[in-house]
Design an enzyme around this catalytic site. Sequence first.
Site, PDB file in Angstrom:
ATOM      1  N   LYS A  98      16.567 -23.399  -2.569  1.00  0.00           N
ATOM      2  CA  LYS A  98      16.748 -22.734  -1.313  1.00  0.00           C
ATOM      3  C   LYS A  98      16.031 -21.420  -1.220  1.00  0.00           C
ATOM      4  CE  LYS A  98      21.224 -20.832  -2.916  1.00  0.00           C
ATOM      5  NZ  LYS A  98      22.620 -20.829  -2.587  1.00  0.00           N
ATOM      6  N   GLU A 149      22.004 -16.450 -12.866  1.00  0.00           N
ATOM      7  CA  GLU A 149      22.239 -15.013 -12.339  1.00  0.00           C
ATOM      8  C   GLU A 149      23.835 -14.469 -12.409  1.00  0.00           C
ATOM      9  OE1 GLU A 149      22.407 -14.074  -8.093  1.00  0.00           O
ATOM     10  OE2 GLU A 149      21.604 -16.098  -7.923  1.00  0.00           O
ATOM     11  N   ASN A 156       0.856  -0.328   5.920  1.00  0.00           N
ATOM     12  CA  ASN A 156       1.501  -0.718   4.503  1.00  0.00           C
ATOM     13  C   ASN A 156       2.724  -1.650   5.047  1.00  0.00           C
ATOM     14  OD1 ASN A 156       3.151  -1.198   2.088  1.00  0.00           O
ATOM     15  ND2 ASN A 156       4.248   0.660   2.432  1.00  0.00           N
ATOM     16  N   GLY A 157       2.336  -3.211   4.608  1.00  0.00           N
ATOM     17  CA  GLY A 157       3.311  -4.247   5.098  1.00  0.00           C
ATOM     18  C   GLY A 157       2.569  -5.437   5.212  1.00  0.00           C
ATOM     19  N   MET A 217      23.715 -29.460  -4.825  1.00  0.00           N
ATOM     20  CA  MET A 217      22.633 -30.162  -5.677  1.00  0.00           C
ATOM     21  C   MET A 217      21.195 -29.921  -5.447  1.00  0.00           C
ATOM     22  SD  MET A 217      25.027 -30.781  -7.702  1.00  0.00           S
ATOM     23  CE  MET A 217      24.274 -30.935  -9.197  1.00  0.00           C
ATOM     24  N   CYS A 269       0.659  -1.236   0.026  1.00  0.00           N
ATOM     25  CA  CYS A 269       0.181  -0.119  -0.053  1.00  0.00           C
ATOM     26  C   CYS A 269       0.976   1.266   0.031  1.00  0.00           C
ATOM     27  CB  CYS A 269      -0.869  -0.226   1.185  1.00  0.00           C
ATOM     28  SG  CYS A 269      -1.675  -1.671   1.665  1.00  0.00           S
TER      29      CYS A 269
END
Length: 1168
Positions: free
Chosen positions: A1041, A990, A319-320, A575, A92
């Site tokens: 993860k 990444e 807000n949160g 892995m 919000c």
Amino acid sequence: MAPTITDNCEFECATVEATTTTTTTTTISGDNFDNIDNFASSGSDSIEQSNELHLSGEQQDQDVQEQQQQQMPWEAPGKQGLYDPQNEHEACGVGFIVAIDGKRSHKILRDAQTLSERMNHRGACACDNDTGDGAGVLASIPHGLYVKALAKQGVTLPDLGDYATGIFYLDEAQHAAAEKEFNELAKTLGLEVIAWRTVPANQAAIGVVARKSEPLSRQVFVRRPEGSDEKTFQRQVFVLRKRASHELIKPGRRFYICSMSDRTVVYKGLFTSDQLWDYYTDLKNPEFETYLALVHTRFSTNTFPSWERAHPLRVLAHNGEINTLRGNVNLMKAREGVMQSDLFGDQLKKLYPVVEPNLSDSGSFDCVLEFITMASERSLPESVMTMVPEAWQNDKTMPQEKRDFYQWAACVMEPWDGPALISFTDGRYIGAVLDRNGLRPSRFYVTKENVLVMASEVGVYDVDPAQVTLKSRLKPGRMLLVDTKEQKLIQDIELKATISKSRPHSEWLQQKITLDEIRNANVLNTPQVDDLAKLPASQRGIFDPRLSLFGYTTETVNMLLIPMFKNKKEALGSMGNDAPLACLSTFQPIPYEYFKQLFAQVTNPPIDPFREKVVMSMQCPLGPEANLLQPSAQQVHRIWLTNPILSIPDTQLLKRNTHRGWRTKVLDITFQYNDGVQGYLDCIDRVCREGVSAAQAGYQLLVISDRGAGIGGKVAVSALLALGALHHHLIETLQRMKVGIVVETAEAREVHHICVLLGYGADAICPYLAFELAQALRDDGVIGPEVSDKQIYAAYAQAIDTGIAKVMAKMGISTLQSYKSAQIFEAVGLGTDLVAKCFRGTQSRIGGVTLEILAKEGLERYQLTYGKTSPDTRILRNPGQYHWRHGGEAHINEPSSIGSLQEAAVNKNLDAFEAFKKTTLESVRRCALRGQLDFVNDRQKIDLSEVEPASEIVKRFATGAMSFGSISLEAHQTLSITMNRIGGKSNTGEGGEDSDRYLNQDPNNSRRSAIKQVASGRFGVTASYLANADDLQIKMAQGAKPGEGGELPGYKVTKDIAKTRKSVPGVGLISPPPHHDIYSIEDLAELIYDLKCSNPNARISVKLVSEVGVGVVASGVAKGKAEHIVISGHDGGTGASSWTGIKNAGLPWELGVAETHQVLVLNNLRSR
């Protein structure tokens, strides 16, 4: 063509083209699932299942009836398929303007309008693009306006302060009856209703979706009784609103009270922030004069937000997210057993439940905040400080008085934890507070006109810099407050110093109890504990029969426990996780294995538990909680623990402890093996009965103990099942706050086990078998012989603490006190009845095993251990849960299928490919949910000419995102070349991609990856990298993860890797958990916009990880204008992560893809 094997790939769900949805009819032959048809819509075909595992007939009828109950036009869709409205999220924009001297003017309202309209980008639009997710304003009562409005009805309004008012949402059909009942209820409370008025509204101002559920807005005016003072009147009005909300709601009737107060009034609804000001004509009236205005605009992840859920609420706009909500609400219910109020006396019970059902996190917080302020002698700012404390535990610079206040408050109530900017007001005070991590923005200005403006961003209000006398931002945990009665702005330091000194908190804290104090008091009363001495040498250490009884394996001991005792930290793995889900295992998994940890993605940020250690804390009070509403020294009469792991001597001490009049009841969770399954079930019920009677008899501690297991033919009930059932039974009987629960068990040993116990109600845990094993291993020389018992306890406690911190941080939670009882798990494969009994409120979406099955498996473990069928059973089993073993647990990637695949690829051997196909499909059947589905064979076959050729199908293939660095350059480039040749797409991961790979490429050997990934580390992301992509993928989480960041150790960062990633060779690279730039759904929408600007031709993709509620997050992502969504499963790979993360976080992608598809369709967003 052979079927494509999609194991360990990311499963993609594009939100383009598919406007129509076809459902494949499937039959299911999974004996253990009662709700699997949630995720594969099953036709009328035969479903083979064992009846005992099914919802009983009545339950099914009831479910059907519930679905048939008609949904009212103003109600959002209920629970269906894999969608559950409980998983709603919101983000919000929030702000307020206040005249510090309390002077009323119409300008304040107009300025608030500007503020609200400029935060329009913080809100979101539904599928009709002109219905907002909710906006509203809370202002002081415009007395002049209401006097004139009521005069037209022939009613004279009393003076300001002598009446209370509020707006109700009613429906045309039943409003007269509801108003009549309200008037009668007011009369019984000694209040008189002066008049009702229909709030004038302009229906043309709102969107189509909002109009469908538009309420009749009616405003009530209630007179203050003669001789009643202001405080008493406010409490009477509070009781009237609370009781009306509990007592006047009926099926099919719309009844919601936006607010009711003698100072403030709330106008809100399903608007965008500019529609709000056109819809309510009162807000355009120049007579509307106010001295404060709090505005809010909402971005809900779903497109069916409701009028009722818009903010501001009664005392706050938020807000949160509150991440610990379930625990907070459960414990608030449990407090009803110990709360008493001088102000309300016997009336207090009429105000329960404090938290009304079916509210959002903000709604629940609002209920509790208002209740504490009204029912105890606390001011609004103090109540906020109690619920949202600063990170005081590790702050050496904090003044002692303030620390003592916070420690006292921690004994009163656990923090409501999560990223939050909370603006609050009761008409006198207006202020804002930031969570302890400061994970939401908040800026404020004070002008020469004595006006304060606060907002969740800059640029919402134009003011000449020459007019600004003060400008600043809220810092983590800090509070900003204006007191309009005293006409002053109070800064954090002054405010908190005043509150801290208001009572002798430091003096009271002298009365808290520590373990040292108990040890000293019992110094003469302590017999030497040496349980090891009792065991013959043939049953010590690795030969201890209890290890096998409680499901330990050689992998548990070697891979998990020994590193903890040696290195004081949890072992790392790499892995992925290709072992079967617990519900498909053939090796009696213990109940903990059915639980998967939840994690934050997109709608709130995970925390970095190492680099943000200052906000993390393991400290917790243990023992009975006193009356929340009466601040006193009584509240600190609790044992203060620095962490949740108790050593064996300390546990023995607590069992016998009588210091300061405390008494401990030991609940034995063992029963005779011969009593069989019924004995197991009876034992759980007996523990619940004994626990309640001990709480009523005034015991302070309950110790759940399985010490008796294996002695004299006794078997233990799983400590987790006994704890869960007892905890929920105590909450239901309102006795939970009268006792602390300690679990003394041999069953728990890993970080995940400890987390699950804490999440379901344990206050402290003694994993005695792990300790005794370590002592025996030390004597055998496996762990250094010089290590003392004390060092063993300390090393294990430190390893577990670090592990718990990591698990909490994934969800964005900082304190163990908030994590306890918060149930931040999803169960996979547990039956409905079992969840209702032991884990109430936990999601278990495909149903599964019953209590009887778990009992049978517990008895099987006893039989294997003590049945002594062969000498082999003396040796600890190794079913190969982590590493494949012949004859052990199935794994998706097993040697024979990999061998066949290599043979097929190298020698083009078709027989080998058939063998690969056969073994792989068999592994999938034994390990994964999709293996439980069968194709239907009785439908008409499609002609082959209608099927796309294989060459077209492979163009939809994409590789997993593996970065250069996690795999070699050769492997990375080979994948790219292959995918480019067949027309599929490879993903950079990444780690970036060197520019010579996408510039000047030979078309046949192009090494360019079509999908370029952007993660929080931003490695190698340059303008040309972004420009040379077909897809730009934002990595919000990683399957292996989720909620954790990545790390490439320095020794692996070679010259080539450093060049590609634009960094320095030999320096470790850390990709933090994705929160340094994505705090919320609006931040993601902003990043999507930025990436579109950098490459307008690229499709923007967002990678999420499967967990309960991922569909709701995905619909928010689609509203944020992403064009493609990837749902990754829990079995993805990683270079390094703790075993806890690899094995126990995230869910199968099958559930995630199914839920995402269903929720997007429900939201009309699938076509986006």
